[in-house]
Design an enzyme around this catalytic site. Structure first.
Site, short mmCIF file in Angstrom:
data_model
loop_
_atom_site.label_atom_id
_atom_site.label_comp_id
_atom_site.label_asym_id
_atom_site.label_seq_id
_atom_site.Cartn_x
_atom_site.Cartn_y
_atom_site.Cartn_z
N ASP A 56 0.87 -1.16 0.00
CA ASP A 56 0.00 0.00 0.00
C ASP A 56 0.92 1.23 0.00
O ASP A 56 2.14 1.11 0.21
CB ASP A 56 -0.97 -0.02 1.20
C1 BGC Z 1 -5.04 3.23 0.01
C2 BGC Z 1 -5.12 2.25 -1.13
C3 BGC Z 1 -4.96 3.00 -2.43
C4 BGC Z 1 -3.66 3.76 -2.41
C5 BGC Z 1 -3.40 4.55 -3.68
C6 BGC Z 1 -3.83 4.11 -0.07
O1 BGC Z 1 -3.89 5.11 0.88
O2 BGC Z 1 -5.08 2.53 1.24
O3 BGC Z 1 -6.34 1.56 -1.09
O4 BGC Z 1 -5.04 2.11 -3.51
O5 BGC Z 1 -3.68 4.67 -1.33
O6 BGC Z 1 -4.24 5.63 -3.77
#
Ligand code: BGC
Length: 851
Positions: free
Chosen positions: A258
């Site tokens: 993530d």
């Molecule tokens: C989120 C993800 C997301 C990523 C990119 C993160 O903060 O938890 O679900 O895909 O950001 O935006």
């Protein structure tokens, strides 16, 4: 995924370099069988062989927020990503699809496939290679801020929606990314909380949707979550990544982090992480070159990560054709229709006393549509999933369209907006604002005396303020009338604040990743004066704080009360929205401020009051449910939600949604309530050193999953207690009956068991029913939940029509995870099959012995 020309190209290339490569393939396959053709293997290895170690390391970290790195020397392009999962939202306006919980409420796996296909087309139309979805974490608690993105409290339902969704996306030549692996079941403190869980609970509840994504849908990317699992961050968790994902499930795609979820160069590299997103803070040359040299990371480990990326590029043909295909419309009318079907099928009718619904436009002259969620449209919750639709349909518009030209539609928001309330608060005397040049209210403050405390700017995030400040607001409030007063405070981003009334802290917002307005209720006597102090700690430059106090009965506008009284029927559109239910923070179990009062005021003015609620799951309805004849739960229905809601209210569509989560009466009775927050006094410290930076210490809270397997209906059915609305429940404008259950009395353990039964539409209108099949295992050696969902079938029936339905139960349907043997196990003996229309209403039951 691979098109014909790509396949041909790979074949020719394979001929050229097959021999040396087959040898290395054979060696590699001792660890993991390879999914690709010899052609792809040959080419992937040939490309890898041309890269220096530095170039390989560059490929395992992202760039520019949403891309993988290119490698020009071998012609590897950078790959584009987009969030996910409610729409391809990163690159401008798009189709906003029903959210995960809404989709799960349809229990329609074919629809999940079509929505996946639509998302895949939307992605290709924007040249996107990786779609960052689906989100498949389990809705353990209604407070978890991202439940609306996820599917369900039940692993079987979640897995059943996950598989076709991914297949739909990947069939369009777009890589789906199942997230957040794993046990990211809260938003509160998501970076620094450890989900401490036993293996059986993981395997039976929290992992099956991921497992199905990998083993059934063959998902090509997985995203590790922010949190720790049993004390180790997901991005370096050997058990989850190496033992389970790449070992037991034989995952061949890319495991990415993530965004900023990586904490150790060697730990992540050696424990399965293939791609650090959005940029290589840890898996970079500084962190890994020396490690490869001193042997703490093997070069073959880096090679494996690069190979996984290169194989995907080849498998999807990204070298052979542009990802953009003009046939994939950026704006698709066909997709609008699918989004509408999704919204229609998801809406769940929870109460319909006296058959108030459906409304008959011929008998109604006036509808009052009231509430903050009526207009503009609320399509999704907040955070990285928030898709901006081209023309979202609001509930107000949907009702007006469905009511037609002869019904007069009246509208009022009913409640002030948050800043309006701050501006209009009548404080008693002066407001003193003291701004201190420190974070702890020390030093000599600068003071001002504003007219109100109304500087709230909802979405203002920013970098940490280099000139620390703390701000104290001191004022007083005098109650004109006796009764309940709403105390409301709001800041943004990572700001913290405390509101103290007559010396008691009544609202406390600690520094966290995000927040929504916080509120509390004060009971005041007529003429009573209270001292109000707010201590505000802005995290970034600027002031984003608001504070207000209002007499609750006066919150609801006179206009709303008047139109409610004048109308034949009232629809109050309430619930959560992107500012109150979001990634980055947990939500309240209560509705957002003022909404309980709004619903009560509407019911007081007009008994024919229907409530629609947006949200990702259970919420507190205690103040008004008894006074409201009809309640529709609408989740986050996407851009066509308003149309679907209008159609359901006016009987143009018969509601068919079924709850994918249990609805509790209160937060306390939720089975996770006692276990949801970190155990007090059990915090640990984690030292993290980013290559080239000073070490940083993180305080890790330990969330002990003491609720174990007893999530949602597993708890309710095992304890014999009843929730407010059970998992699987939803009303219809028609009625259904179940009969004629056939299940074998005996079967061999491990065989597939066929169960069949009839479903009949016994009412007067066409409708859809979801037949749910639960299995009990009373003779198991291990303690098992009283019942578990193991099959379902959605049937659409004309009035009077009967359908014979067959559900096949494979070995897994009877198995539990044996914690000692570390494998799925069936205990031969007695099982009970239950069939019905919710987890609590299963009128067909049959005994089955497995031997
Ligand atoms: C989120 C993800 C997301 C990523 C990119 C993160 O903060 O938890 O679900 O895909 O950001 O935006």
């Amino acid at each position: 995924m691979q098109n014909k020309s790509a396949a041909r190209w790979n074949f020719l290339f394979a001929l050229a370099c097959l021999l040396p490569v087959l040898l290395s393939c054979a060696l590699a396959s001792a660890q993991a069988p390879l999914p690709d053709s010899p052609g792809i293997e040959a080419k992937a290895h040939a490309l890898l062989a041309k890269l220096t170690l530095e170039q390989k390391i560059e490929l395992i970290g992202g760039v520019d927020g949403m891309f993988t790195n290119a490698s020009p020397s071998i012609g590897l392009p950078r790959l584009k990503m987009s969030d996910g999962p409610e729409g391809v939202r990163t690159w401008g306006p798009t189709t906003a699809w029903p959210g995960g919980a809404a989709l799960a409420a349809t229990w329609d796996t074919a629809l999940a496939r079509r929505i996946g296909e639509g998302l895949g087309r939307d992605a290709r139309a924007r040249s996107v290679n990786f779609l960052l979805g689906p989100g498949v974490n389990i809705a353990r608690s209604p407070l978890a801020g991202r439940n609306f993105e996820y599917f369900s409290e039940d692993p079987f339902l979640a897995a059943s929606m996950t598989v076709p969704w991914i297949e739909g996306v990947q069939a369009q030549g777009v890589i789906a990314t199942v997230k957040h692996y794993a046990l990211n079941d809260q938003e509160y403190n998501r970076h620094n909380a450890s989900s401490d869980v036993d293996e059986r609970t993981m395997r039976e509840i929290y992992l099956p949707a991921f497992e199905a994504a990998v083993t059934q849908a063959h998902v090509d990317a997985v995203m590790n979550s922010y949190n720790l699992i049993n004390g180790v961050h997901a991005t370096q968790n050997e058990f989850l990544n190496l033992k389970v994902l790449k070992g037991d499930w034989n995952f061949h795609g890319i495991l990415m982090s993530d965004w900023d979820a990586t904490y150790d160069s060697v730990g992540a590299a050696n424990n399965g992480l293939d791609l650090e997103m959005p940029s290589p803070r840890f898996m970079n040359a500084r962190g890994l070159l020396a490690a490869v040299k001193d042997g703490s990371v093997k070069e073959s480990t880096i090679d494996d990560k690069v190979l996984r990326l290169v194989r995907l590029v080849l498998r999807y043909g990204f070298l052979d054709h542009p990802q953009f295909d003009p046939a994939d419309a950026t704006y698709s009318v066909a997709d609008r229709t699918v989004a509408l079907e999704g919204a229609r099928e998801s809406i769940t009718l929870l109460k319909n006393e006296g058959a108030l619904l459906p409304l008959n436009p011929a008998r109604i002259k006036t509808v009052a549509v009231i509430g903050p969620n009526a207009y503009p449209a609320i399509t999704g919750g907040g955070g990285s999933s928030e898709a901006q639709a081209f023309e979202p349909v609001s509930i107000l518009t949907g009702i007006a369209n469905a009511a037609g030209p002869n019904v007069s539609v009246l509208y009022s928001r009913g409640l002030p907006d948050t800043n309006e309330l701050f501006k209009n608060t009548q404080w008693d005397g002066a407001i003193k604002v003291a701004t201190y040049p420190s974070k702890d209210f020390t030093g000599t403050p600068e003071t001002t005396n504003p007219q109100n405390i109304a500087d709230w700017k909802p979405d203002m995030w920013g970098p940490e303020d280099k000139a620390p400040r703390s701000i104290r607001y001191t004022t007083a409030f005098k109650a004109a009338k006796a009764g309940k007063y709403l105390l409301l405070a709001a800041a943004s981003g990572e700001d913290a604040f405390k509101v103290i009334v007559d010396g008691n802290a009544v609202i406390d917002q600690p520094r966290a990743e995000g927040q929504s307005p916080r509120f509390s209720s004060l009971d005041l006597e007529a003429g009573q004066s209270v001292k109000v102090v707010a201590e505000y700690l802005p995290h970034s430059p600027g002031v984003r704080f608001g504070l207000g106090l209002a007499y609750e009965p006066d919150l609801v506008s006179a206009e709303a009360k008047a139109i409610a009284a004048a109308a034949d029927v009232v629809v109050v559109a309430a619930g959560f929205g992107p500012a109150t239910e979001s990634e980055g923070f947990d939500r309240t179990f209560e509705l957002p401020w003022g909404q309980d009062a709004l619903i009560e005021a509407a019911t007081a003015a007009n008994p024919h009051t229907i409530v629609t609620l947006n949200g990702g799951g259970g919420t507190d309805t205690r103040r008004w449910l008894g006074k409201v004849p009809a309640l529709l739960y609408t989740y986050y229905p996407g851009q066509e939600g308003g149309t679907a809601i209008g159609e359901v209210l006016f009987g143009k569509h018969n509601p068919e949604g079924k709850l994918p989560v249990s609805f509790d009466r209160s937060w306390d009775e939720n089975p996770s309530a006692a276990w949801y927050y970190p155990v007090k006094g059990a915090d640990t410290t984690l030292h993290v050193t980013e290559p080239g930076e000073n070490p940083v210490d993180y305080v890790i809270g330990h969330v002990k999953y003491g609720d174990g397997l007893m999530v949602g209906y597993r708890y309710w059915t095992t304890t014999g207690k009843h929730p407010l609305f059970p998992f699987g429940f939803g009303l219809s404008y028609t009625t259904f009956s179940f009969s004629n259950l056939h299940a074998p009395a005996m079967a061999a353990s491990g065989s597939t068991v066929s169960v069949s039964f009839d479903v009949t539409n016994t009412g007067r209108v066409a409708g859809a029913e979801v037949a749910q099949l639960y299995v009990s295992d009373p003779s198991a050696r291990a303690t098992r939940p009283e019942r578990e969902l193991k099959g379902f079938a959605k049937v659409r029936l004309a009035p009077g029509e009967t359908r014979h339905v067959t559900v096949n139960l494979d070995a897994r349907a009877f198995s539990y995870w044996d914690s000692t043997a570390h494998k799925w196990t069936i205990d031969p003996g007695k099982f009970v099959i239950h069939v019905g229309d919710s987890s609590e209403n299963t009128l067909l039951n049959a005994n089955l012995t497995l031997n």
